[in-house]
Motif scaffolding. Structure first.
Motif, PDB file in Angstrom:
ATOM      1  N   GLU A   1       0.806  -1.658  -4.703  1.00  0.00           N
ATOM      2  CA  GLU A   1      -0.326  -2.645  -4.224  1.00  0.00           C
ATOM      3  C   GLU A   1       0.381  -3.635  -3.413  1.00  0.00           C
ATOM      4  OE1 GLU A   1      -3.814  -4.562  -3.860  1.00  0.00           O
ATOM      5  OE2 GLU A   1      -3.153  -2.584  -4.508  1.00  0.00           O
TER       6      GLU A   1
ATOM      7  N   ARG B   1       0.850  -2.164   0.049  1.00  0.00           N
ATOM      8  CA  ARG B   1      -0.554  -2.291   0.626  1.00  0.00           C
ATOM      9  C   ARG B   1      -0.901  -3.166   1.225  1.00  0.00           C
ATOM     10  NH1 ARG B   1      -5.933  -3.040   0.075  1.00  0.00           N
ATOM     11  NH2 ARG B   1      -5.741  -3.759  -2.101  1.00  0.00           N
ATOM     12  N   THR B   2      -0.983  -4.587   0.166  1.00  0.00           N
ATOM     13  CA  THR B   2      -1.189  -5.686   0.831  1.00  0.00           C
ATOM     14  C   THR B   2      -0.585  -6.138   2.122  1.00  0.00           C
ATOM     15  OG1 THR B   2      -1.898  -6.399  -1.463  1.00  0.00           O
ATOM     16  CG2 THR B   2      -1.737  -8.264   0.157  1.00  0.00           C
TER      17      THR B   2
ATOM     18  N   ARG C   1      -1.814  -4.745   5.120  1.00  0.00           N
ATOM     19  CA  ARG C   1      -2.964  -5.016   5.485  1.00  0.00           C
ATOM     20  C   ARG C   1      -3.883  -3.826   5.772  1.00  0.00           C
ATOM     21  NH1 ARG C   1      -2.141 -10.123   9.214  1.00  0.00           N
ATOM     22  NH2 ARG C   1      -1.278 -11.738   7.834  1.00  0.00           N
ATOM     23  N   LYS C   2      -3.681  -2.840   4.806  1.00  0.00           N
ATOM     24  CA  LYS C   2      -4.397  -1.670   4.676  1.00  0.00           C
ATOM     25  C   LYS C   2      -5.535  -1.556   3.676  1.00  0.00           C
ATOM     26  CE  LYS C   2      -1.952   0.713   7.633  1.00  0.00           C
ATOM     27  NZ  LYS C   2      -2.423   1.011   8.968  1.00  0.00           N
ATOM     28  N   LYS C   3      -6.537  -1.231   3.781  1.00  0.00           N
ATOM     29  CA  LYS C   3      -7.865  -0.975   2.974  1.00  0.00           C
ATOM     30  C   LYS C   3      -7.004   0.112   1.965  1.00  0.00           C
ATOM     31  CE  LYS C   3     -11.467  -2.840   5.545  1.00  0.00           C
ATOM     32  NZ  LYS C   3     -12.686  -2.766   5.896  1.00  0.00           N
ATOM     33  N   GLN C   4      -7.740   0.175   0.736  1.00  0.00           N
ATOM     34  CA  GLN C   4      -7.285   1.020  -0.201  1.00  0.00           C
ATOM     35  C   GLN C   4      -7.478   2.677   0.476  1.00  0.00           C
ATOM     36  OE1 GLN C   4      -9.483   0.425  -3.864  1.00  0.00           O
ATOM     37  NE2 GLN C   4      -8.463  -1.213  -4.267  1.00  0.00           N
ATOM     38  N   LYS C   5      -8.740   3.100   1.067  1.00  0.00           N
ATOM     39  CA  LYS C   5      -8.757   4.242   1.721  1.00  0.00           C
ATOM     40  C   LYS C   5      -7.687   4.495   2.953  1.00  0.00           C
ATOM     41  CE  LYS C   5     -11.984   7.469   4.033  1.00  0.00           C
ATOM     42  NZ  LYS C   5     -13.160   7.561   4.342  1.00  0.00           N
ATOM     43  N   GLU C   6      -7.334   3.545   3.583  1.00  0.00           N
ATOM     44  CA  GLU C   6      -6.289   3.746   4.547  1.00  0.00           C
ATOM     45  C   GLU C   6      -4.959   4.079   3.891  1.00  0.00           C
ATOM     46  OE1 GLU C   6      -7.914   0.976   8.140  1.00  0.00           O
ATOM     47  OE2 GLU C   6      -6.895  -0.089   6.616  1.00  0.00           O
ATOM     48  N   PHE C   7      -4.596   3.112   2.720  1.00  0.00           N
ATOM     49  CA  PHE C   7      -3.331   3.288   2.328  1.00  0.00           C
ATOM     50  C   PHE C   7      -3.150   4.432   1.491  1.00  0.00           C
ATOM     51  CE2 PHE C   7      -0.226   2.324  -1.021  1.00  0.00           C
ATOM     52  CZ  PHE C   7       0.837   1.913  -0.406  1.00  0.00           C
TER      53      PHE C   7
ATOM     54  N   SER D   1      -8.045   8.284  -2.573  1.00  0.00           N
ATOM     55  CA  SER D   1      -8.173   6.870  -2.804  1.00  0.00           C
ATOM     56  C   SER D   1      -8.521   6.281  -3.943  1.00  0.00           C
ATOM     57  CB  SER D   1      -9.353   6.531  -1.499  1.00  0.00           C
ATOM     58  OG  SER D   1     -10.694   7.319  -1.894  1.00  0.00           O
TER      59      SER D   1
ATOM     60  N   LYS E   1      -3.243  -0.064  -9.133  1.00  0.00           N
ATOM     61  CA  LYS E   1      -3.178  -1.666  -9.256  1.00  0.00           C
ATOM     62  C   LYS E   1      -3.646  -2.127 -10.599  1.00  0.00           C
ATOM     63  CE  LYS E   1      -5.764  -5.231  -7.160  1.00  0.00           C
ATOM     64  NZ  LYS E   1      -6.932  -5.884  -6.158  1.00  0.00           N
TER      65      LYS E   1
END
Length: 50
Positions: A10, A13-14, A17-23, A31, A38
Motif C-alpha cells: 500500500e 502504491r501510494t 500515485r497509482k489507483k488500485q486498478k492500475e497498481f 484489482s 490494505k
C-alpha cells in the motif's frame, strides 16, 4: 520472488500515485486483491515476482 507485507504494498502504491486498478495491473494481480492487502496490513505476506 520478493516478499511484501500488505502495508508495504500500500505504501508503494501510494508513493507511485497509482489507483488500485492500475497498481494491480502493474503487479499482475486482480484489482480486488488490493483492498484486502490494505485491510490486512502487517498480517499478510505477499510473494510477488519482480
Amino acid at each position: 520472488m520478493t516478499r511484501w507485507t500488505g502495508r508495504e504494498a500500500e505504501l508503494l502504491r501510494t508513493a507511485m500515485r497509482k489507483k488500485q486498478k492500475e497498481f494491480a495491473e502493474l503487479v499482475g494481480v486482480n484489482s480486488r486483491q488490493i483492498p484486502r492487502w490494505k485491510r490486512r496490513g502487517e498480517t499478510i505476506e505477499l510473494e510477488l515476482d519482480n
